[in-house]
Design a protein around this motif. Structure first.
Motif, PDB file in Angstrom:
ATOM      1  N   ALA A  44      20.533  13.054 -12.247  1.00  0.00           N
ATOM      2  CA  ALA A  44      21.556  13.919 -12.828  1.00  0.00           C
ATOM      3  C   ALA A  44      22.690  14.163 -11.842  1.00  0.00           C
ATOM      4  O   ALA A  44      23.827  14.381 -12.234  1.00  0.00           O
ATOM      5  N   LYS A  45      22.347  14.115 -10.561  1.00  0.00           N
ATOM      6  CA  LYS A  45      23.356  14.450  -9.547  1.00  0.00           C
ATOM      7  C   LYS A  45      23.325  13.442  -8.402  1.00  0.00           C
ATOM      8  O   LYS A  45      22.358  12.697  -8.246  1.00  0.00           O
ATOM      9  N   THR A  46      24.375  13.489  -7.588  1.00  0.00           N
ATOM     10  CA  THR A  46      24.448  12.616  -6.417  1.00  0.00           C
ATOM     11  C   THR A  46      23.255  12.848  -5.488  1.00  0.00           C
ATOM     12  O   THR A  46      22.714  11.904  -4.911  1.00  0.00           O
ATOM     13  N   SER A  47      22.825  14.114  -5.349  1.00  0.00           N
ATOM     14  CA  SER A  47      21.713  14.411  -4.449  1.00  0.00           C
ATOM     15  C   SER A  47      20.443  13.691  -4.912  1.00  0.00           C
ATOM     16  O   SER A  47      19.639  13.260  -4.089  1.00  0.00           O
ATOM     17  N   GLY A  48      20.282  13.548  -6.204  1.00  0.00           N
ATOM     18  CA  GLY A  48      19.117  12.839  -6.738  1.00  0.00           C
ATOM     19  C   GLY A  48      19.169  11.366  -6.377  1.00  0.00           C
ATOM     20  O   GLY A  48      18.148  10.735  -6.092  1.00  0.00           O
ATOM     21  N   ARG A  49      20.373  10.795  -6.361  1.00  0.00           N
ATOM     22  CA  ARG A  49      20.504   9.380  -5.982  1.00  0.00           C
ATOM     23  C   ARG A  49      20.104   9.206  -4.534  1.00  0.00           C
ATOM     24  O   ARG A  49      19.436   8.234  -4.165  1.00  0.00           O
ATOM     25  N   GLN A  50      20.511  10.163  -3.690  1.00  0.00           N
ATOM     26  CA  GLN A  50      20.183  10.061  -2.277  1.00  0.00           C
ATOM     27  C   GLN A  50      18.672  10.130  -2.080  1.00  0.00           C
ATOM     28  O   GLN A  50      18.101   9.382  -1.282  1.00  0.00           O
ATOM     29  N   MET A  51      18.008  10.994  -2.846  1.00  0.00           N
ATOM     30  CA  MET A  51      16.562  11.101  -2.704  1.00  0.00           C
ATOM     31  C   MET A  51      15.879   9.796  -3.087  1.00  0.00           C
ATOM     32  O   MET A  51      14.889   9.386  -2.471  1.00  0.00           O
ATOM     33  N   ALA A  52      16.425   9.141  -4.077  1.00  0.00           N
ATOM     34  CA  ALA A  52      15.855   7.863  -4.476  1.00  0.00           C
ATOM     35  C   ALA A  52      16.055   6.820  -3.375  1.00  0.00           C
ATOM     36  O   ALA A  52      15.144   6.053  -3.053  1.00  0.00           O
ATOM     37  N   LEU A  53      17.251   6.815  -2.773  1.00  0.00           N
ATOM     38  CA  LEU A  53      17.501   5.869  -1.684  1.00  0.00           C
ATOM     39  C   LEU A  53      16.551   6.138  -0.519  1.00  0.00           C
ATOM     40  O   LEU A  53      16.019   5.202   0.088  1.00  0.00           O
ATOM     41  N   ASP A  54      16.341   7.416  -0.236  1.00  0.00           N
ATOM     42  CA  ASP A  54      15.415   7.768   0.845  1.00  0.00           C
ATOM     43  C   ASP A  54      14.001   7.285   0.522  1.00  0.00           C
ATOM     44  O   ASP A  54      13.286   6.777   1.390  1.00  0.00           O
ATOM     45  N   ALA A  55      13.622   7.448  -0.731  1.00  0.00           N
ATOM     46  CA  ALA A  55      12.270   7.030  -1.131  1.00  0.00           C
ATOM     47  C   ALA A  55      12.116   5.520  -0.982  1.00  0.00           C
ATOM     48  O   ALA A  55      11.081   5.025  -0.514  1.00  0.00           O
ATOM     49  N   VAL A  56      13.159   4.784  -1.349  1.00  0.00           N
ATOM     50  CA  VAL A  56      13.099   3.333  -1.196  1.00  0.00           C
ATOM     51  C   VAL A  56      12.906   2.973   0.271  1.00  0.00           C
ATOM     52  O   VAL A  56      12.129   2.081   0.622  1.00  0.00           O
ATOM     53  N   GLU A  57      13.587   3.694   1.123  1.00  0.00           N
ATOM     54  CA  GLU A  57      13.479   3.412   2.546  1.00  0.00           C
ATOM     55  C   GLU A  57      12.053   3.665   3.042  1.00  0.00           C
ATOM     56  O   GLU A  57      11.506   2.873   3.810  1.00  0.00           O
ATOM     57  N   VAL A  58      11.467   4.764   2.589  1.00  0.00           N
ATOM     58  CA  VAL A  58      10.086   5.071   2.962  1.00  0.00           C
ATOM     59  C   VAL A  58       9.158   3.944   2.509  1.00  0.00           C
ATOM     60  O   VAL A  58       8.323   3.448   3.267  1.00  0.00           O
TER      61      VAL A  58
ATOM     62  N   ARG B 147       0.844  -1.199   0.000  1.00  0.00           N
ATOM     63  CA  ARG B 147       0.000   0.000   0.000  1.00  0.00           C
ATOM     64  C   ARG B 147       0.871   1.237   0.000  1.00  0.00           C
ATOM     65  O   ARG B 147       2.022   1.194   0.432  1.00  0.00           O
ATOM     66  N   PHE B 148       0.280   2.316  -0.452  1.00  0.00           N
ATOM     67  CA  PHE B 148       1.034   3.559  -0.498  1.00  0.00           C
ATOM     68  C   PHE B 148       1.525   3.929   0.900  1.00  0.00           C
ATOM     69  O   PHE B 148       0.753   3.938   1.853  1.00  0.00           O
ATOM     70  N   PRO B 149       2.808   4.213   1.049  1.00  0.00           N
ATOM     71  CA  PRO B 149       3.418   4.313   2.379  1.00  0.00           C
ATOM     72  C   PRO B 149       2.842   5.412   3.270  1.00  0.00           C
ATOM     73  O   PRO B 149       2.821   5.282   4.470  1.00  0.00           O
ATOM     74  N   HIS B 150       2.405   6.506   2.680  1.00  0.00           N
ATOM     75  CA  HIS B 150       1.943   7.597   3.539  1.00  0.00           C
ATOM     76  C   HIS B 150       0.463   7.481   3.863  1.00  0.00           C
ATOM     77  O   HIS B 150      -0.107   8.382   4.436  1.00  0.00           O
ATOM     78  N   GLY B 151      -0.140   6.368   3.452  1.00  0.00           N
ATOM     79  CA  GLY B 151      -1.575   6.246   3.674  1.00  0.00           C
ATOM     80  C   GLY B 151      -2.323   7.024   2.610  1.00  0.00           C
ATOM     81  O   GLY B 151      -3.177   6.503   1.923  1.00  0.00           O
ATOM     82  N   ASP B 152      -1.922   8.244   2.435  1.00  0.00           N
ATOM     83  CA  ASP B 152      -2.624   9.066   1.470  1.00  0.00           C
ATOM     84  C   ASP B 152      -1.631   9.759   0.549  1.00  0.00           C
ATOM     85  O   ASP B 152      -0.525  10.082   0.963  1.00  0.00           O
ATOM     86  N   PHE B 153      -2.075   9.977  -0.654  1.00  0.00           N
ATOM     87  CA  PHE B 153      -1.224  10.722  -1.582  1.00  0.00           C
ATOM     88  C   PHE B 153      -1.310  12.209  -1.282  1.00  0.00           C
ATOM     89  O   PHE B 153      -2.351  12.707  -0.858  1.00  0.00           O
ATOM     90  N   ARG B 154      -0.242  12.894  -1.579  1.00  0.00           N
ATOM     91  CA  ARG B 154      -0.312  14.349  -1.513  1.00  0.00           C
ATOM     92  C   ARG B 154      -0.982  14.854  -2.787  1.00  0.00           C
ATOM     93  O   ARG B 154      -1.020  14.133  -3.787  1.00  0.00           O
ATOM     94  N   PRO B 155      -1.462  16.102  -2.767  1.00  0.00           N
ATOM     95  CA  PRO B 155      -2.087  16.613  -3.990  1.00  0.00           C
ATOM     96  C   PRO B 155      -1.081  16.538  -5.137  1.00  0.00           C
ATOM     97  O   PRO B 155       0.076  16.898  -4.975  1.00  0.00           O
TER      98      PRO B 155
END
Ligand code: SF4
Length: 778
Positions: free
Chosen positions: A246-260, A184-192
């Motif tokens: 495109a950047k290292t920061s984008g990779r980190q955001m993806a890793l964070d999303a996977v964790e969520v 199920r979607f992790p936050h329970g609800d989608f943001r707008p």
């Protein structure tokens, strides 16, 4: 892994099987640089053209063993001689080929031999390894005769070695897909907006189409794209998701999303890998990638199986009771596993890309000339969904991937120090280069075709260097190597030269007046022809960014399929949050810059007086920015002013941004399209407004004018494709720094009369309400 029917079946390519079961010993990249792909194909063609009429090429074969299906294409079969051939092209001295590489080739041809015997009911077959020397065009043939029975035993042995792994993979896949379906979607609800994005992603995968998604900041894009793609993986039989940033920061955001996502699905076995570049992953940058130099390459394949298994175990979900962890193979984790097993982290990460569900890496890994993830996709026949983050960068990044340049000055230096054998071929290149310079009177010139003689000389030189280095694997000369790789890239790009690229020569004075210097460039301007096949080999590619308008620009430039879907995700922000003012009484055109300084300073001063706080002000160049900042500082000495400087390193950039606090006030002067124009997140009072004193148009110069003409010829939209669209993307990105959350409020001043034009305003986000600010009373 191929599709699964009721009876779970694991399909594997012959090559992939043998790489798993029959690769031992050192990692050794010395027998490389191997021939280019083009040379390889040409070499194969030469060999097969020498065979008789009934010689079959690319013979498709497959066979089963338990749940395993092994398939592949044998290079050639000569029915009359009953000989199956595996053709390998090479350069240099064949005797120097490492033994484990030879063993791997035998392993492959033996598997083909078995598949052929089975297919045609033969009781024996001749196996041949045909080594074709690119340089001399000579073949060395190693031949053995095997009985069907011995080959069958060999095949079964290889399959048995792989079986346990295959079973592990099958059960991982079944469990993964079952969990993904239930997820199920992790936050329970989608943001707008997030739901709209997620649905568009899912639908694109369902229909197997590509997608362009313009999705504003603040909706949770990363989770909003990864989540539906993972769901889709289970539903649509997708093997892997590649998340490219495109950047290292984008990779980190993806890793964070996977964790969520994983935190909300405790039983989900999800293998996630972050690919770092070779230069950052390498532990021994002073060593070369072979066993005699680097200890992590020595015996690499002997220790790989344990490292591989350990890396997988780390990613098991905690609830499985095996691993008590919730880890992704991010670069640090992977490095730790690699070092614990004494193997190279970079090559372990390439190996793990085969076994992970999500691979996070730079654009290059799927899109550039030698993209690893793309080759693996083809080799293994994977069904992949590709996500491209911050995709407005793709045009400029892809152009770079398919461009190359060379400078005459470095060849001049190199000629003096190269070994005797290489002097002649390099001299020829040098002479041809001189001729090109002599023929050109203007400083800059662009050509519709490549200079044939020069290219011929360059190709010959590259071959000579390639042969030289192949014969002396321990010879290292960084400059020669650099020239060689450049020359190879140049000749490779020359093979596909066309409308999509320019060839240009830019002359400059050399160190000595008698020596003119010049830079030759194959300059890709439309990456479409290169990227098109890449999109075609994915199930779905979804490009997303806050600024992907207009669609046709991205579709055309990147070569996206005609069926590409697009979605413009509703912004969670409302017009009331952002006051957008067009200062139409000012022109920032080059010839008006001097006169613009004062009114710009006044406008900024006025706004600051009305509402003190943190602002960013963007200009087209450092020069313009400096002048504007000086003018402003002179008139408003009480307002703190911070300036971007030309070469800021990461620390200095962080310091610049650190000034924007919740209770600071001042104006940061920056250059549009630079470090602070995008990817900067300053929510709330950290940033309450921006001034954009430029349309961001690329400079009018001979190169850009050439590009404009070419764009006009190809797309009939030269000016917009060259100047307006790229410029406005930067403007919208920069203005996008102001509103980061639904509670942010702010002001953006668009300073130039051209911002008042409807065709320009069309390129701005739909939720902006644009006002025209009156010229202040004089
Ligand atoms: S550690 Fe560095 S030198 Fe050693 S094999 Fe890996 S990349 Fe090559």
């Amino acid at each position: 892994m191929g599709g699964m029917s009721a009876q779970p079946r694991y399909t594997i390519a012959v090559r992939a099987l043998c790489e798993f079961t029959a690769k031992t010993g050192d990692l050794d990249l010395r027998f490389t640089p191997s021939p280019t792909a083009q040379e390889g194909i040409a070499g194969h063609a030469v060999v097969t053209s020498r065979r008789g009429d009934d010689y079959q090429t690319e013979l498709a074969l497959s066979g089963d063993f338990g749940p395993l299906r092994v398939r592949g294409r044998a290079d050639g079969y000569d029915a009359r001689a009953n000989r199956i051939e595996e053709i390998k092209t090479y350069r240099g001295d064949l005797k120097k080929m490492p033994d484990n590489q030879r063993q791997l080739h035998w392993a492959q041809v033996k598997v083909y031999g078995h598949l052929l015997c089975q297919d045609q009911g033969l009781d024996k077959v001749n196996l041949a390894l045909v080594y074709f020397d690119i340089g001399s065009q000579k073949e060395t043939v190693l031949q053995e005769t095997h009985t069907a029975a011995s080959l069958q035993a060999w095949f079964e042995q290889q399959c048995t070695l792989f079986l346990q792994w295959a079973q592990q993979e099958l059960s991982h896949r079944a469990e993964r897909d079952a969990q993904l379906k239930a997820m199920r979607f992790p936050h329970g609800d989608f943001r707008p907006g997030q739901r709209q994005l997620a649905e568009a992603m899912y639908k694109a995968s369902k229909r197997g189409l590509c997608l362009l998604a313009q999705a504003p900041t603040g909706i949770g894009k990363t989770v909003g794209s990864l989540f539906p793609m993972l769901k889709a993986s289970a539903e649509h039989g997708v093997d892997k998701v590649f998340f490219l940033a495109a950047k290292t920061s984008g990779r980190q955001m993806a890793l964070d999303a996977v964790e969520v996502i994983r935190a909300g699905a405790p039983l989900l076995p999800l293998r996630t890998l972050e690919m770092a570049s070779k230069s950052t992953a390498c532990v021994n940058p002073d060593k070369a990638c072979h066993g005699d130099s680097c200890p992590l390459a020595k015996g690499f394949y002997d220790r790989l199986p344990a490292a591989r298994q350990a890396a997988l175990d780390i990613m098991l979900p905690p609830a499985s009771g095996v691993g008590a962890t919730l880890l992704a193979l991010d670069r640090d984790t992977l490095r730790a596993v690699a070092l614990a097993h004494d193997v190279c982290p970079y090559y372990l990460s390439s190996e793990m890309a085969r076994w992970c569900d999500i691979v996070i890496g730079d654009y290059n890994y799927y899109f550039d000339l030698s993209a690893m993830l793309h080759s693996l996709t083809l080799l293994n026949d994977w069904k992949v969904n590709v996500l491209v983050d911050e995709a407005h960068n793709m045009v400029s990044r892809a152009r770079k991937m398919y461009s190359a340049d060379m400078e005459h000055a470095s060849l001049r230096l190199l000629r003096k120090v190269v070994p005797e054998e290489l002097k002649k071929p390099l001299d020829r290149v040098h002479r041809q280069w001189n001729q090109l310079e002599k023929d050109q009177t203007a400083e800059y010139q662009s050509h519709a075709t490549l200079p044939e003689k020069f290219m011929g000389a360059l190709q010959t030189a590259a071959t000579a260097i390639g042969d030289y280095m192949a014969e002396r694997p321990s010879y290292v000369d960084a400059d020669l190597q650099e020239f060689y790789f450049n020359a190879l890239l140049f000749t490779r790009l020359a093979e596909s030269f066309g409308d999509h690229a320019l060839f240009d020569i830019e002359k400059s004075e050399g160190a000595r007046a008698s020596h003119s210097n010049s830079v030759l460039c194959i300059r890709n301007i439309v990456p479409a022809p290169f990227l098109k096949p890449r999109f075609e080999s994915t199930h779905t590619t979804a490009l997303f960014s806050a600024t992907l308008s207009p669609w046709n620009y991205f579709g055309d430039m990147l070569g996206m399929p005609d069926t590409t879907a697009w979605v413009d995700v509703e912004s969670p922000f409302v017009a009331e949050q952002l006051s957008v003012q067009v200062a139409a009484h000012i022109s920032t055109r080059y010839q008006h810059r001097q006169q613009s300084l004062r009114p710009i300073a006044e406008l900024m001063g006025e706004q600051y007086r009305r509402q003190p706080g943190n602002y960013l002000a963007f200009f087209s160049s450092f020069d313009y920015m400096e002048k504007a900042a000086n003018q402003f500082a002179e008139h408003y000495p009480e307002v703190p002013v911070w300036r971007q400087s030309r070469r800021m390193d990461e620390t200095e950039r962080a310091q610049f941004l650190a000034r924007f606090t919740l209770d600071s006030a001042g104006i940061g002067f920056a250059v549009l399209g630079g470090s602070f124009g995008e990817g900067v997140d300053l929510p709330g009072a950290r940033l309450i407004g921006a001034f954009v004193a430029t349309l961001g148009l690329p400079q009018i110069n001979p190169v850009n004018e050439q590009i404009r003409q070419r764009m006009d010829a190809i797309f009939g939209a030269g000016y917009d494709y060259t100047y307006t669209y790229p410029g406005m993307q930067k403007v919208v990105q920069a203005a996008g720094r102001v509103i980061r959350t639904q509670s942010d409020r702010g002001t953006v001043y668009l300073i130039d009369d051209r911002f008042g034009r409807p065709e320009i305003q069309q390129l701005m986000p739909a939720w902006w309400r644009i006002e025209r600010s009156a010229a202040p009373a004089q």
